[in-house]
Design a protein around this motif. Structure first.
Motif, PDB file in Angstrom:
ATOM      1  N   LEU A  82     -14.739  -0.798  -6.766  1.00  0.00           N
ATOM      2  CA  LEU A  82     -13.562  -1.560  -7.190  1.00  0.00           C
ATOM      3  C   LEU A  82     -12.316  -0.921  -6.603  1.00  0.00           C
ATOM      4  N   SER A  83     -11.541  -1.720  -5.875  1.00  0.00           N
ATOM      5  CA  SER A  83     -10.320  -1.233  -5.237  1.00  0.00           C
ATOM      6  C   SER A  83      -9.108  -1.958  -5.788  1.00  0.00           C
ATOM      7  N   TYR A  84      -7.986  -1.254  -5.805  1.00  0.00           N
ATOM      8  CA  TYR A  84      -6.719  -1.854  -6.221  1.00  0.00           C
ATOM      9  C   TYR A  84      -5.724  -1.732  -5.074  1.00  0.00           C
ATOM     10  N   LEU A  85      -5.175  -2.867  -4.648  1.00  0.00           N
ATOM     11  CA  LEU A  85      -4.138  -2.909  -3.631  1.00  0.00           C
ATOM     12  C   LEU A  85      -2.954  -3.665  -4.217  1.00  0.00           C
ATOM     13  N   CYS A  86      -1.766  -3.440  -3.679  1.00  0.00           N
ATOM     14  CA  CYS A  86      -0.619  -4.170  -4.246  1.00  0.00           C
ATOM     15  C   CYS A  86       0.477  -4.368  -3.213  1.00  0.00           C
ATOM     16  N   ASN A  87       1.234  -5.433  -3.428  1.00  0.00           N
ATOM     17  CA  ASN A  87       2.481  -5.656  -2.702  1.00  0.00           C
ATOM     18  C   ASN A  87       3.614  -5.041  -3.515  1.00  0.00           C
ATOM     19  N   ASP A  88       4.584  -4.474  -2.834  1.00  0.00           N
ATOM     20  CA  ASP A  88       5.721  -3.880  -3.545  1.00  0.00           C
ATOM     21  C   ASP A  88       6.532  -4.940  -4.276  1.00  0.00           C
ATOM     22  N   VAL A  89       6.630  -6.112  -3.677  1.00  0.00           N
ATOM     23  CA  VAL A  89       7.321  -7.240  -4.298  1.00  0.00           C
ATOM     24  C   VAL A  89       6.425  -8.463  -4.158  1.00  0.00           C
ATOM     25  N   GLN A  90       6.701  -9.488  -4.949  1.00  0.00           N
ATOM     26  CA  GLN A  90       5.879 -10.693  -4.884  1.00  0.00           C
ATOM     27  C   GLN A  90       6.079 -11.387  -3.541  1.00  0.00           C
ATOM     28  N   ARG A  91       4.963 -11.639  -2.841  1.00  0.00           N
ATOM     29  CA  ARG A  91       5.047 -12.212  -1.496  1.00  0.00           C
ATOM     30  C   ARG A  91       4.218 -13.480  -1.334  1.00  0.00           C
ATOM     31  N   GLY A  92       3.506 -13.888  -2.356  1.00  0.00           N
ATOM     32  CA  GLY A  92       2.751 -15.132  -2.262  1.00  0.00           C
ATOM     33  C   GLY A  92       1.271 -14.923  -2.044  1.00  0.00           C
ATOM     34  N   ARG A  93       0.516 -15.982  -2.244  1.00  0.00           N
ATOM     35  CA  ARG A  93      -0.944 -15.906  -2.234  1.00  0.00           C
ATOM     36  C   ARG A  93      -1.523 -15.619  -0.855  1.00  0.00           C
ATOM     37  N   SER A  94      -0.910 -16.146   0.197  1.00  0.00           N
ATOM     38  CA  SER A  94      -1.458 -15.941   1.545  1.00  0.00           C
ATOM     39  C   SER A  94      -1.368 -14.476   1.966  1.00  0.00           C
TER      40      SER A  94
END
Length: 386
Positions: free
Chosen positions: A61-73
């Motif tokens: 199980l991995s967790y990745l993230c965007n610093d700000v909301q950037r959309g589903r694509s």
């Protein structure tokens, strides 16, 4: 041992639902070293990171993230870049998979090679796993009706200012019948399901990312999701269309793979269908009536009419007596799409429409293709006139 499936789960402030989704994957009857789960967080503020990093499972199980909301694509592409599996499964954070999920995928990938497998339309059903204070009045009434029938409604729900769990991880772990009590009566018209299952025209409509399995090499070939799509809607159909143009086939799995966790409609975010439709046209051009028809007969509003129209056009193109009329229909659809995107040259387009209308009248044809062209001319004129 090579991983067979990479499950990419994009999420934004769905911690309560995501927990149940992760538990459902932990309960599948499939070798835990044969799949991985990649949760990609699009800037959540509800403790999603702590939930994922603290979740105990034998599944990678991995967790990745965007610093700000950037959309589903953007979010799904981030997960795709880290995926190791032969196949990529795009699954929403609010989808509960059944224990046999991967075994069904295995069977179908063997039976239908070089094919995108979709859970749509047979895994479109919903369940109330939580009661939300953000439900609209109509949504609260529907939830009340379902829960009352099985003796689970409590009037205190409507006075609560926080999300109330109706299904717990223990319910899934212990395989109680609680989920079956929370299922929502079928909301999708049977004819709509039938049209989504058909593959004769626009099979790419099956690519709805609630639950879909695609060979990773195919996704690499077309470059993943188009990151111009930021608002809600159409980014999955854009991907499906590009795969379709590469001759990749599509198949609807005729077994229920899981259930969507019902939530307030407002949680989808801002609907960008019109803006995203312009992106779809700019990215893919104006040559294909399957795309151009979306400008005047959106498939998301009425898939039956949309597909029926495409069938009439296709039959007309194969008929010597109706081919000219069908070619005029294709031209009219192209005008509608271009005007929707460009918003320019209305006088030029009006002259073109008058010419097409005059040719239709001169032909004196009264068949199905002619009737369709007359309808489309009227709709296209409304777009050009603004």
């Amino acid at each position: 041992m090579a991983i067979r499936y990479s499950v990419i789960v994009p999420t934004f402030n769905r911690a309560e639902q995501l927990l149940l989704t992760l538990v459902s994957f932990d309960r599948v009857t499939y070798a835990k070293d044969q799949f991985e789960i990649i949760v990609v967080d699009d800037g959540s503020t509800d403790g999603t990171q702590a939930l994922v990093e603290g979740f105990q499972t034998a599944v990678p199980l991995s967790y990745l993230c965007n610093d700000v909301q950037r959309g589903r694509s953007v979010t799904r592409n981030l997960g795709l870049r880290h995926a190791k599996g032969l196949y990529v499964v795009f699954c929403d954070a609010d989808f509960l998979v059944l224990p046999e999920f991967f075994q069904v995928l295995d069977d179908c990938h063997r039976a239908y090679p070089r094919t995108v497998l979709s859970g749509i339309p047979f895994s479109w059903n919903d369940a109330y796993t939580h009661f939300y204070p953000d439900f609209s009045s109509d949504e609260k009434q529907m939830c009340r009706d379902v829960l009352t029938k099985v003796g689970l409604w409590n009037d205190e729900f409507e006075r609560s200012d926080h999300i109330i769990p109706l299904l717990t991880p223990d319910d899934l772990i212990n395989q109680t019948d609680r989920l079956s009590q929370l299922l929502i009566p079928e909301k999708i018209d049977p004819n709509v399901r039938k049209q989504f299952a058909k593959r004769d025209v626009a099979p790419w409509l099956k690519l709805i990312t609630r639950c879909v399995s695609i060979k990773r090499s195919y996704l690499t070939r077309v470059g993943g999701f188009n990151e111009q799509f930021v608002k809600y809607g159409l980014e999955d159909w854009d991907l499906g269309y590009r795969l379709h143009r590469k001759k990749i086939r599509f198949h609807s799995i005729k077994q229920v793979l899981g259930y969507h966790q019902e939530h307030p409609h407002i949680y989808r975010g801002e609907d960008g269908n019109l803006e995203n439709l312009r992106i779809l046209f700019r990215s893919n051009g104006f040559k294909d009536p399957e795309l151009n028809l979306l400008a005047i007969m959106p498939a998301w509003n009425d898939v039956e009419t949309y597909k029926h129209t495409l069938r009439v056009i296709r039959r007309g193109m194969r008929s010597r007596s109706e081919r000219t009329t069908s070619l005029l229909t294709r031209r009219t659809l192209q005008i509608a799409a271009k005007q929707l995107v460009q918003g320019k040259r209305p006088e030029t387009y009006k002259r073109s429409l008058r010419s097409i209308r005059n040719k239709l009248r001169a032909s004196k044809k009264k068949g199905q293709s002619a009737q369709l062209l007359s309808t489309i001319l009227e709709k296209c004129t409304n777009i050009v006139d603004g």
